[in-house]
Design an enzyme around this catalytic site. Structure first.
Site, PDB file in Angstrom:
ATOM      1  N   GLU A 148       0.982   4.116  -2.802  1.00  0.00           N
ATOM      2  CA  GLU A 148       0.671   5.521  -2.472  1.00  0.00           C
ATOM      3  C   GLU A 148       1.862   6.434  -2.734  1.00  0.00           C
ATOM      4  O   GLU A 148       1.694   7.580  -3.178  1.00  0.00           O
ATOM      5  CB  GLU A 148       0.214   5.646  -1.013  1.00  0.00           C
ATOM      6  CG  GLU A 148      -1.027   4.835  -0.639  1.00  0.00           C
ATOM      7  CD  GLU A 148      -2.250   5.117  -1.496  1.00  0.00           C
ATOM      8  OE1 GLU A 148      -2.334   6.197  -2.112  1.00  0.00           O
ATOM      9  OE2 GLU A 148      -3.134   4.240  -1.567  1.00  0.00           O
ATOM     10  N   ASP A 187      -2.769   6.521 -18.095  1.00  0.00           N
ATOM     11  CA  ASP A 187      -1.906   6.807 -16.942  1.00  0.00           C
ATOM     12  C   ASP A 187      -0.735   7.702 -17.367  1.00  0.00           C
ATOM     13  O   ASP A 187       0.171   7.939 -16.580  1.00  0.00           O
ATOM     14  CB  ASP A 187      -1.408   5.510 -16.299  1.00  0.00           C
ATOM     15  CG  ASP A 187      -0.580   4.657 -17.251  1.00  0.00           C
ATOM     16  OD1 ASP A 187      -0.418   5.039 -18.439  1.00  0.00           O
ATOM     17  OD2 ASP A 187      -0.080   3.600 -16.817  1.00  0.00           O
ATOM     18  N   VAL A 245       1.671   7.079 -19.271  1.00  0.00           N
ATOM     19  CA  VAL A 245       2.928   6.328 -19.338  1.00  0.00           C
ATOM     20  C   VAL A 245       2.856   5.464 -20.590  1.00  0.00           C
ATOM     21  O   VAL A 245       1.848   4.812 -20.836  1.00  0.00           O
ATOM     22  CB  VAL A 245       3.108   5.448 -18.078  1.00  0.00           C
ATOM     23  CG1 VAL A 245       4.280   4.497 -18.238  1.00  0.00           C
ATOM     24  CG2 VAL A 245       3.280   6.319 -16.831  1.00  0.00           C
ATOM     25  N   THR A 277       0.845  -1.197   0.000  1.00  0.00           N
ATOM     26  CA  THR A 277       0.000   0.000   0.000  1.00  0.00           C
ATOM     27  C   THR A 277       0.880   1.247   0.000  1.00  0.00           C
ATOM     28  O   THR A 277       0.642   2.191  -0.764  1.00  0.00           O
ATOM     29  CB  THR A 277      -0.958  -0.004   1.206  1.00  0.00           C
ATOM     30  OG1 THR A 277      -1.756  -1.192   1.137  1.00  0.00           O
ATOM     31  CG2 THR A 277      -1.870   1.206   1.194  1.00  0.00           C
ATOM     32  N   GLN A 279      -5.600  -0.443 -20.407  1.00  0.00           N
ATOM     33  CA  GLN A 279      -6.296  -1.423 -19.564  1.00  0.00           C
ATOM     34  C   GLN A 279      -7.684  -0.904 -19.227  1.00  0.00           C
ATOM     35  O   GLN A 279      -7.864   0.291 -18.999  1.00  0.00           O
ATOM     36  CB  GLN A 279      -5.430  -1.651 -18.318  1.00  0.00           C
ATOM     37  CG  GLN A 279      -6.096  -2.345 -17.162  1.00  0.00           C
ATOM     38  CD  GLN A 279      -5.128  -2.644 -16.014  1.00  0.00           C
ATOM     39  OE1 GLN A 279      -3.935  -2.863 -16.210  1.00  0.00           O
ATOM     40  NE2 GLN A 279      -5.640  -2.658 -14.800  1.00  0.00           N
TER      41      GLN A 279
HETATM   42  N1  ARG Z   1      -5.648   3.635  -2.642  1.00  0.00           N
HETATM   43  C1  ARG Z   1      -5.879   2.212  -2.710  1.00  0.00           C
HETATM   44  C2  ARG Z   1      -7.040   1.878  -1.793  1.00  0.00           C
HETATM   45  O1  ARG Z   1      -7.009   2.265  -0.650  1.00  0.00           O
HETATM   46  C3  ARG Z   1      -4.645   1.450  -2.313  1.00  0.00           C
HETATM   47  C4  ARG Z   1      -4.562   0.120  -2.928  1.00  0.00           C
HETATM   48  C5  ARG Z   1      -3.275  -0.577  -2.548  1.00  0.00           C
HETATM   49  N2  ARG Z   1      -3.253  -1.959  -2.974  1.00  0.00           N
HETATM   50  C6  ARG Z   1      -2.602  -2.903  -2.310  1.00  0.00           C
HETATM   51  N3  ARG Z   1      -2.555  -4.128  -2.757  1.00  0.00           N
HETATM   52  N4  ARG Z   1      -1.966  -2.659  -1.194  1.00  0.00           N
HETATM   53  O2  ARG Z   1      -7.985   1.259  -2.200  1.00  0.00           O
HETATM   54 ZN    ZN Z   2      -4.159   4.633  -5.826  1.00  0.00          ZN
HETATM   55 CA    CA Z   3      -9.098   2.264 -18.571  1.00  0.00          CA
END
Ligand code: ARG
Ligand code: ZN
Ligand code: CA
Length: 253
Positions: free
Chosen positions: A163, A185, A187, A159, A193
């Protein structure tokens, strides 16, 4: 840029219960993951499908707990604040002492990282160029690091990797257009996707006519489980470099 850039981080542990007052070991476990993931040194990088192995980037970024506070005094880089707030909304409240949180350190010198009980998200981040007082990353304590309160399937420290990708201006790999095929994105080396991916998808997973290889769901900027994400691309690394050369240039010493 060839040199590695090290980002000083202040971790604000904002806790209501003793459990939320996570230990140093859990904090250290998060830094270990960051310093692997942003250096292409993560042990699971060999799971990247053959077709994309050449795209995997060493982002040449490292992270360390700050050793000097904003007044020039020695610090552990960890600020602990007890709060009456049982659970924070993803509304920046945790970034203000007068809302039960902890005030940011100067955002031009520190990456502010708040760890707390959080509703509705594993974490959230600001992009470069916003107000300094909210600049930084917030992570749910149970999605932080790999030990202590970290809980499956978000106990891989990813996470924070995701972030901090946003903090360096990376967008979600699906282009934030719902399940559509027109989002981007910004990039070039990530496939177009549809929507986000969850869980632990099987390769290949095709959307938006992106076959035969399909979605790069194992990218840190998708939404899969921690154990299923293990790469940034070179294009993403270039985008992070651009953030570092531009709005985050105060971190280049
Ligand atoms: N901003 C995303 C959420 O809170 C973070 C996702 C992170 N994914 C992960 N596998 N840690 O939903
Ligand atoms: Zn995110
Ligand atoms: Ca898309």
């Amino acid at each position: 840029r060839e040199e590695v850039v090290t980002i000083p981080v202040v971790v604000h542990v904002v806790h209501h219960t003793p459990e939320q007052n996570i230990g140093q070991e859990q904090i250290d476990s998060q830094f270990k993951v960051l310093n692997e993931d942003f250096r292409r040194a993560n042990p699971d990088v060999d799971k990247v499908p053959e077709v994309w192995k050449d795209l995997v980037a060493d982002a040449r970024l490292e992270f360390k707990l700050a050793d000097t506070d904003p007044n020039g005094k020695p610090t552990s880089g960890v600020v602990r604040v007890e709060t009456s707030v049982e659970s924070f909304e993803p509304d920046h409240g945790v970034k203000y002492g007068d809302r039960g949180g902890s005030d940011a350190w100067p955002a031009d010198r520190y990456l502010n990282l708040w760890v707390c009980e959080l509703k509705g998200a594993l974490g959230y981040s600001t992009f470069p160029g916003g107000p300094a007082e909210i600049d930084g990353v917030v992570i749910l304590h149970s999605a932080f690091g790999t030990t202590g309160t970290a809980a499956a399937p978000y106990d891989g420290g990813r996470t924070a990797t995701h972030e901090i990708g946003h903090w360096f201006n990376l967008r979600h790999i699906w282009g934030d257009d719902g399940d559509g095929c027109s989002g981007t994105d910004f990039v070039d080396d990530t496939p177009n996707q549809g929507g986000n991916n969850r869980g632990t998808p099987d390769f290949p997973k095709v959307s938006c006519d992106n076959g035969p290889n399909g979605d790069m769901f194992m990218n840190y900027m998708d939404y899969v489980d921690d154990a299923a994400m293990f790469m940034f691309t070179k294009g993403q690394s270039e985008r992070m470099d651009a953030a570092l050369a531009g709005p985050r240039s105060s971190f280049l010493s």
